[in-house]
Scaffold this motif. Structure first.
Motif, PDB file in Angstrom:
ATOM      1  N   ARG A 544       0.830  -1.211   0.000  1.00 42.51           N
ATOM      2  CA  ARG A 544       0.000   0.000   0.000  1.00 42.51           C
ATOM      3  C   ARG A 544       0.864   1.260   0.000  1.00 42.51           C
ATOM      4  O   ARG A 544       0.556   2.235  -0.685  1.00 42.51           O
ATOM      5  CB  ARG A 544      -0.938  -0.015   1.213  1.00 42.51           C
ATOM      6  N   VAL A 545       1.963   1.230   0.743  1.00 41.90           N
ATOM      7  CA  VAL A 545       2.893   2.364   0.768  1.00 41.90           C
ATOM      8  C   VAL A 545       3.455   2.605  -0.630  1.00 41.90           C
ATOM      9  O   VAL A 545       3.547   3.743  -1.101  1.00 41.90           O
ATOM     10  CB  VAL A 545       4.032   2.112   1.779  1.00 41.90           C
ATOM     11  N   ARG A 546       3.833   1.519  -1.310  1.00 43.81           N
ATOM     12  CA  ARG A 546       4.380   1.636  -2.657  1.00 43.81           C
ATOM     13  C   ARG A 546       3.352   2.258  -3.605  1.00 43.81           C
ATOM     14  O   ARG A 546       3.689   3.089  -4.458  1.00 43.81           O
ATOM     15  CB  ARG A 546       4.806   0.256  -3.159  1.00 43.81           C
ATOM     16  N   GLU A 547       2.106   1.889  -3.437  1.00 44.14           N
ATOM     17  CA  GLU A 547       1.057   2.394  -4.315  1.00 44.14           C
ATOM     18  C   GLU A 547       0.708   3.843  -4.009  1.00 44.14           C
ATOM     19  O   GLU A 547       0.499   4.650  -4.924  1.00 44.14           O
ATOM     20  CB  GLU A 547      -0.192   1.512  -4.167  1.00 44.14           C
ATOM     21  N   GLU A 548       0.635   4.195  -2.732  1.00 46.92           N
ATOM     22  CA  GLU A 548       0.202   5.535  -2.346  1.00 46.92           C
ATOM     23  C   GLU A 548       1.339   6.544  -2.325  1.00 46.92           C
ATOM     24  O   GLU A 548       1.095   7.751  -2.371  1.00 46.92           O
ATOM     25  CB  GLU A 548      -0.468   5.475  -0.967  1.00 46.92           C
ATOM     26  N   GLY A 549       2.584   6.073  -2.211  1.00 45.92           N
ATOM     27  CA  GLY A 549       3.719   6.976  -2.241  1.00 45.92           C
ATOM     28  C   GLY A 549       4.044   7.640  -0.924  1.00 45.92           C
ATOM     29  O   GLY A 549       4.834   8.596  -0.885  1.00 45.92           O
ATOM     30  N   TYR A 550       3.493   7.164   0.159  1.00 52.75           N
ATOM     31  CA  TYR A 550       3.837   7.710   1.483  1.00 52.75           C
ATOM     32  C   TYR A 550       3.531   6.648   2.532  1.00 52.75           C
ATOM     33  O   TYR A 550       2.834   5.659   2.263  1.00 52.75           O
ATOM     34  CB  TYR A 550       3.059   8.988   1.788  1.00 52.75           C
ATOM     35  N   GLU A 591      -5.702  11.685  10.273  1.00 57.53           N
ATOM     36  CA  GLU A 591      -6.364  12.292   9.125  1.00 57.53           C
ATOM     37  C   GLU A 591      -5.816  13.684   8.835  1.00 57.53           C
ATOM     38  O   GLU A 591      -5.642  14.065   7.665  1.00 57.53           O
ATOM     39  CB  GLU A 591      -7.875  12.355   9.362  1.00 57.53           C
ATOM     40  N   VAL A 594      -2.503  13.514   6.993  1.00 60.26           N
ATOM     41  CA  VAL A 594      -2.643  13.263   5.558  1.00 60.26           C
ATOM     42  C   VAL A 594      -3.142  14.522   4.845  1.00 60.26           C
ATOM     43  O   VAL A 594      -2.670  14.865   3.759  1.00 60.26           O
ATOM     44  CB  VAL A 594      -3.594  12.076   5.308  1.00 60.26           C
ATOM     45  N   ARG A 602       5.279  16.502   0.539  1.00 60.72           N
ATOM     46  CA  ARG A 602       5.532  16.124  -0.856  1.00 60.72           C
ATOM     47  C   ARG A 602       6.139  17.278  -1.653  1.00 60.72           C
ATOM     48  O   ARG A 602       7.025  17.070  -2.487  1.00 60.72           O
ATOM     49  CB  ARG A 602       4.222  15.656  -1.494  1.00 60.72           C
TER      50      ARG A 602
END
Length: 624
Positions: A544-550, A591, A594, A602
């Motif tokens: 999930r980290v790889r997919e979301e980038g964080y 929340e 994020v 970013r």
């Protein structure tokens, strides 16, 4: 050049004198002044106070302030209080030259492989008028290691590559060399090398006079002799003396004569290099440094020179020649094959056209933000340098104007100015960049580490969010902190640079582990009740980290600690580090992290990556 702009150093005296020649009527004065400021910052190893720039350039303080404000807007310098600091993005000027040159892209891997095989430092250099300038360094890390940097300029006569380049000199080049030697007898115009001294041999009358001097003078003379480090070489006695800065003593010199100094045998060494096809440096730069060089030719001309550099504790100059010359010949042959193959491939490839730089939009926004503090002609002139690059080594006026979005008249004036200063050459209405472009900040910036690149960005992010910000790299199954900006709160995260923590329960570690094909997930210990210790579950989290980038980690490393992290990627896309924002869980909900923190994080990492990609285009950026 205007009288209130001091001549720039670091290019050899004759070159600086040439820059002081009559300025063309169409030259852009703000561009001349802006380049003078960049040169002074380069000579000052990348940082100078604004008042120091005022003194060293001879410019008015208001002019220095406007120039540095424009350079800061361009991203070429950073204003830190009363200091101006060169920024990594300035390296895009040198990158334009290196890309147009092609040699680093084609030959760096050969030089690196040779250095690994021989376990010695290997460098590539090009000729720059009566000097040589490095375009690549593959340095071995030892207690006694080479300290030269990409872009450093050395006098030709004190190097091994110099005689090889001089084999292609004509009368004009030799005249320039002699003029510079006479005007700068101690090589003060080459900050990268120790100054050479001019020792004196006393005549017989002077020796008799010395016997009659007082005891105090004898003591002074003895102390002066202790300052001199005599190097006995072939037909030379060279003095390297602290006394070089002192005036000559009264009474000395009636029958004194100058001994030979470093470089006096340069023409003889050039003749020997022409016959042998290689050259040696036997401690000409400084005691202990020896080098063996050979030219790499393309289309019959010397494209660059490759050198193997060592220390006398490992090799004498003769031993370096006898032991390594055969292997160096093989490496040069492989490099020349690479150039021939590349030339054949390039001849079949259509010429590339640079996309417009968007300069007009950027300058418009800059003028609106800075007002009269922004010097548009300086920004435009520096942008002309970036019009050159890979596949664009030679450009005519129309092509420069198209690549920059400038009017032809504006581009023409900038090119006239850059040609006057020695940064471009013109032949048959075609312009090329010169190696001197590397003198605009590249040497001090070429050793910048990732931690140094990130530091000002981490500080800005911490000041905006009022939370601790860190940079870390992955070492095995641990993270190591390499950059850190803390906040002064009663409840804050206290971690020092160099601290190591397990990677699996940290946000920093997870964004770096997620980039690995097989992340090490052994010994997953429960550090808090919320720590994920099941390997399968952790792998799902990493996916999930790889997919979301964080990554967001909530109280898994320590109760009350919440952290969000984003990976830092190099030009090729590989993750090389990560940046996080850490806080007490009472500061923000997950929340809110994020929604509020992640966008800022970013954006900061994006700016770090932009600088890293510029700095790492032709060199390896150290991670720590």
């Amino acid at each position: 050049m205007p009288s209130n702009v001091a001549p720039a150093t670091g290019t050899g005296t004759s070159s600086a004198a040439g820059a002081e020649a009559a300025v063309p009527a169409e030259a852009v004065t703000p561009l001349i002044r802006g380049i003078a400021v960049l040169r002074r910052l380069t000579d000052a190893d990348g940082v100078s106070s604004l008042s120091g720039l005022e003194r060293s350039t001879g410019l008015a303080r208001s002019t220095v302030d406007r120039i540095t404000a424009t350079l800061a807007r361009r991203g070429y310098v950073r204003l830190d209080g009363r200091d101006a600091v060169l920024a990594p993005r300035l390296m895009e000027l040198g990158n334009a030259y290196l890309a147009a040159l092609r040699l680093p892209r084609l030959l760096d891997a050969h030089a690196d492989a040779l250095a690994d095989e021989l376990d010695e430092s290997v460098s590539l250099a090009v000729g720059d008028q009566d000097g040589i300038r490095f375009i690549h360094q593959a340095t071995r890390r030892r207690a006694m290691s080479l300290s030269f940097r990409i872009g450093d300029l050395l006098p030709a006569e004190r190097t091994a590559p110099g005689p090889l380049f001089a084999t292609e000199w004509g009368d004009r080049e030799w005249a320039r060399w002699r003029e510079r030697r006479a005007a700068d007898p101690e090589d003060r115009g080459f900050p990268a090398v120790p100054a050479r001294s001019r020792p004196i041999e006393y005549g017989e009358d002077d020796r008799n006079d010395e016997k009659d001097r007082s005891d105090a003078n004898r003591t002074n003379r003895a102390n002066r002799t202790n300052d001199i480090n005599l190097i006995v070489g072939k037909d030379l006695i060279v003095g390297k003396s602290l006394a070089a800065d002192r005036p000559e003593e009264p009474g000395v010199g009636r029958s004194a004569r100058r001994l030979p100094t470093l470089g006096d045998d340069f023409e003889q060494r050039t003749a020997e290099a022409r016959e042998a096809g290689w050259a040696l440096d036997d401690q000409l730069i400084e005691p202990g440094l020896v080098a063996l060089s050979m030219p790499v030719r393309e289309a019959g001309r010397i494209a660059c020179v490759v050198s193997v550099v060592s220390h006398t504790s490992r090799h004498t100059a003769a031993d370096l020649r006898d032991t390594l010359l055969p292997r160096l010949r093989e490496a040069v042959a492989a490099m020349e094959r690479e150039l021939r193959e590349a030339q054949h491939a390039e001849s079949a490839t259509p010429r590339t056209t640079a996309a417009p730089s968007g300069l007009a939009v950027w300058t418009g926004a800059s003028k609106q933000e800075l007002g009269r503090e922004f010097i548009e002609s300086l920004a435009r002139g520096l942008t002309v340098i970036t019009a050159f690059g890979e596949g664009r080594a030679e450009l005519n006026l129309t092509e420069v104007a198209q690549a920059t979005g400038l009017a032809r008249a504006t581009a023409r004036r900038a090119l006239i100015t850059l040609e006057h200063l020695g940064y471009v050459t013109a032949h048959d209405r075609v312009f090329r960049l010169t190696p001197r472009v590397l003198g605009l900040g590249f040497p001090p910036l070429s050793r910048t580490s990732l931690a140094e690149i990130a530091a000002p960005h981490l500080t800005e992010l911490s000041q905006r969010l009022h939370d601790s910000v860190s940079l870390a790299v992955l070492t095995g199954d641990e993270i190591q902190y390499t950059g850190r900006v803390s906040t002064s709160r009663v409840m804050s995260v206290h971690i020092t640079i160099g601290t190591r923590l397990p990677a699996y329960p940290t946000a920093l570690g997870r964004v770096m582990l997620a980039d690995l094909p097989e992340p090490p997930l052994t010994e997953l210990l429960p550090l808090t009740p919320r720590t994920i210790t099941d390997p399968a579950r952790l792998r799902a989290v990493l996916d999930r980290v790889r997919e979301e980038g964080y990554a967001l980690v909530d109280e898994e490393l320590e109760v009350g600690l919440r952290s969000v992290a984003v990976p830092v990627r190099e030009r090729g896309g590989r993750v090389v580090a990560a940046v996080n924002v850490a806080m007490h869980s009472s500061r923000r909900t997950a929340e809110e992290c994020v929604a509020e923190v992640l966008p800022e994080l970013r954006a900061t990492v994006g700016r770090i990556e932009e600088d890293l990609w510029v700095a790492g285009r032709f060199r390896r950026v150290a991670r720590t």
